[in-house]
Enzyme design. Structure first.
Site, mmCIF file in Angstrom:
data_model
loop_
_atom_site.group_PDB
_atom_site.id
_atom_site.type_symbol
_atom_site.label_atom_id
_atom_site.label_comp_id
_atom_site.label_asym_id
_atom_site.label_seq_id
_atom_site.Cartn_x
_atom_site.Cartn_y
_atom_site.Cartn_z
ATOM 1 N N SER A 183 0.858 -1.196 0.000
ATOM 2 C CA SER A 183 0.000 0.000 0.000
ATOM 3 C C SER A 183 0.884 1.233 0.000
ATOM 4 O O SER A 183 2.055 1.166 0.398
ATOM 5 C CB SER A 183 -0.861 0.012 1.271
ATOM 6 O OG SER A 183 -1.501 1.263 1.431
ATOM 7 N N TYR A 196 -2.975 -1.385 10.424
ATOM 8 C CA TYR A 196 -2.924 -1.732 8.997
ATOM 9 C C TYR A 196 -1.648 -1.200 8.347
ATOM 10 O O TYR A 196 -0.919 -1.939 7.665
ATOM 11 C CB TYR A 196 -4.155 -1.135 8.322
ATOM 12 C CG TYR A 196 -4.183 -1.193 6.816
ATOM 13 C CD1 TYR A 196 -4.617 -2.326 6.152
ATOM 14 C CD2 TYR A 196 -3.802 -0.085 6.040
ATOM 15 C CE1 TYR A 196 -4.672 -2.369 4.767
ATOM 16 C CE2 TYR A 196 -3.854 -0.116 4.660
ATOM 17 C CZ TYR A 196 -4.292 -1.261 4.027
ATOM 18 O OH TYR A 196 -4.349 -1.304 2.650
HETATM 19 P P1 NAD Z 1 -11.653 -5.814 -0.889
HETATM 20 O O1 NAD Z 1 -12.547 -5.542 0.260
HETATM 21 O O2 NAD Z 1 -12.258 -6.005 -2.211
HETATM 22 O O3 NAD Z 1 -10.723 -7.060 -0.600
HETATM 23 C C1 NAD Z 1 -10.254 -7.434 0.666
HETATM 24 C C2 NAD Z 1 -10.347 -8.930 0.707
HETATM 25 O O4 NAD Z 1 -9.715 -9.454 1.866
HETATM 26 C C3 NAD Z 1 -11.786 -9.434 0.731
HETATM 27 O O5 NAD Z 1 -11.950 -10.153 -0.445
HETATM 28 C C4 NAD Z 1 -11.876 -10.337 1.932
HETATM 29 O O6 NAD Z 1 -12.578 -11.543 1.669
HETATM 30 C C5 NAD Z 1 -10.420 -10.618 2.222
HETATM 31 N N1 NAD Z 1 -10.204 -10.869 3.633
HETATM 32 C C6 NAD Z 1 -10.248 -9.976 4.667
HETATM 33 N N2 NAD Z 1 -10.012 -10.604 5.830
HETATM 34 C C7 NAD Z 1 -9.789 -11.910 5.534
HETATM 35 C C8 NAD Z 1 -9.497 -13.068 6.306
HETATM 36 N N3 NAD Z 1 -9.330 -12.991 7.641
HETATM 37 N N4 NAD Z 1 -9.390 -14.266 5.679
HETATM 38 C C9 NAD Z 1 -9.531 -14.353 4.335
HETATM 39 N N5 NAD Z 1 -9.783 -13.290 3.544
HETATM 40 C C10 NAD Z 1 -9.912 -12.083 4.142
HETATM 41 O O7 NAD Z 1 -10.611 -4.610 -0.908
HETATM 42 P P2 NAD Z 1 -9.351 -4.259 -1.830
HETATM 43 O O8 NAD Z 1 -9.184 -2.802 -1.652
HETATM 44 O O9 NAD Z 1 -9.444 -4.828 -3.170
HETATM 45 O O10 NAD Z 1 -8.153 -4.933 -1.032
HETATM 46 C C11 NAD Z 1 -7.191 -5.754 -1.647
HETATM 47 C C12 NAD Z 1 -5.823 -5.348 -1.185
HETATM 48 O O11 NAD Z 1 -5.518 -4.030 -1.621
HETATM 49 C C13 NAD Z 1 -5.608 -5.331 0.334
HETATM 50 O O12 NAD Z 1 -4.348 -5.887 0.634
HETATM 51 C C14 NAD Z 1 -5.606 -3.862 0.653
HETATM 52 O O13 NAD Z 1 -4.854 -3.572 1.812
HETATM 53 C C15 NAD Z 1 -4.919 -3.323 -0.575
HETATM 54 N N6 NAD Z 1 -5.063 -1.885 -0.765
HETATM 55 C C16 NAD Z 1 -6.288 -1.355 -1.011
HETATM 56 C C17 NAD Z 1 -6.392 0.022 -1.144
HETATM 57 C C18 NAD Z 1 -7.718 0.674 -1.395
HETATM 58 O O14 NAD Z 1 -7.778 1.904 -1.394
HETATM 59 N N7 NAD Z 1 -8.780 -0.060 -1.637
HETATM 60 C C19 NAD Z 1 -5.252 0.828 -1.058
HETATM 61 C C20 NAD Z 1 -4.022 0.241 -0.811
HETATM 62 C C21 NAD Z 1 -3.938 -1.126 -0.671
#
Ligand code: NAD
Length: 290
Positions: A183, A196
């Site tokens: 991130s 986080y």
């Molecule tokens: P999202 O909500 O679509 O995906 C998060 C996923 O994590 C979900 O599919 C959920 O099922 C899974 N998850 C959470 N806890 C879990 C557990 N205990 N066991 C199994 N699965 C679990 O959100 P996203 O934004 O696509 O996130 C994907 C990645 O991107 C993450 O690592 C997040 O930190 C990173 N990210 C997102 C952003 C943003 O702005 N959305 C920014 C930087 C990084």
């Protein structure tokens, strides 16, 4: 730009919306774009087998669609969002590839081993491991963060990457690729996301160390560091005002659509990226990550 995700990307302010953790795609307004109508594959991952954690929604779904259109079979791991997972499976199968769904909590090491065992029994091998799932929660004060929340965030975001990589390794041949989702918080920690952001720093460090450890096995390890991305994570973990203005303070002036994240994951997964290991690819809308 007519049929790209950028051409259709939504700009803040967003309508007021809040969801329970872990968030559902069909409750998001506007609906995110995972590349359903735009991503075009060209056989770059033909015959490869991939595990994608958090592949049901958001970035993980966009990566699953892109990998499938490049010719890979996919195992999607997710917590409990069965509807979201079924939607991803639909798109992977529409691309002519196999898709296996595994629900469950990756903070449990036994579950991580089960994910890998399922991939091996379904596909015979693991070529690509995308460690993408994560948990986050917003806290205004240090004393508001329960010990259990701190531990849960570490167990989900970084410990699971270790368990999954360790279980996958004996089943990965030369040319294997591990891609971890970091991130912008790895480099520029947001104080209200303390647990986080700390795990995201650890993920970048883990990636750099593991890349060196696995180099002689010809397995590459990299991370992608997204800036703001319009996914269920946001309305389910961030306060109303932050959701409404999400991505506004980035140079591009909006969050990414999940579809805009898929290309670097594809690139890192391909054999063409044979000399890229230990790297962090920033996808941060113009905000530098150094
Ligand atoms: P999202 O909500 O679509 O995906 C998060 C996923 O994590 C979900 O599919 C959920 O099922 C899974 N998850 C959470 N806890 C879990 C557990 N205990 N066991 C199994 N699965 C679990 O959100 P996203 O934004 O696509 O996130 C994907 C990645 O991107 C993450 O690592 C997040 O930190 C990173 N990210 C997102 C952003 C943003 O702005 N959305 C920014 C930087 C990084």
């Amino acid at each position: 730009m007519t049929d790209t995700a950028a051409a259709n990307a939504a700009t803040p302010p967003f309508p007021e919306q809040q969801q329970d953790v872990p968030g559902r795609t069909d409750q998001m307004d506007p609906a995110p774009d995972h590349g359903e109508e735009s991503y075009r594959g060209s056989g770059r991952l033909e015959g490869k087998k991939a595990i994608i954690t958090g592949g049901d929604s958001g970035i993980g779904r966009a990566v699953a669609i892109a990998f499938a259109r490049e010719g890979a079979d996919i195992l999607v791991s997710y917590l409990n969002e069965d509807d979201d997972a079924a939607e991803t499976k639909k798109w992977v199968e529409k691309a002519g590839q196999k898709c296996t769904l595994v629900a469950g909590d990756i903070s449990d090491p036994a579950h991580c081993r089960e994910i890998v065992q399922t991939a091996v029994s379904e596909f015979g091998t693991v070529d690509i491991l995308v460690n993408n799932a994560a948990h986050q929660m917003t806290f205004e004060n240090l004393e508001d963060i329960p010990d259990e929340e701190w531990q849960k965030t570490f167990a989900t975001n970084i410990h699971a990457m270790f368990y999954l990589a360790k279980a996958a390794l004996p089943n990965m041949g030369e040319g294997g690729s591990i891609i971890n989702t970091a991130s912008i918080n790895s480099d520029q920690p947001s104080p209200t996301l303390l647990p986080y952001a700390t795990t995201k720093g650890a993920i970048q460090n883990f990636t750099a160390g593991l890349a060196q450890l696995l180099a002689d096995k010809k397995i590459r390890v990299n991370c992608v560091a997204p800036g703001p991305v319009w996914t269920p994570l946001i309305p389910s973990t961030m306060p109303k005002e932050a959701v409404e203005n999400f991505g506004k303070n980035y140079p591009i002036g909006r969050p990414a659509q999940p579809a805009e994240l898929a290309p670097p994951y594809v690139m890192l997964a391909t054999d063409e990226a044979s000399y890229i290991s230990g790297a962090t690819v920033a996808v941060t809308g113009g905000k530098p990550l150094i």
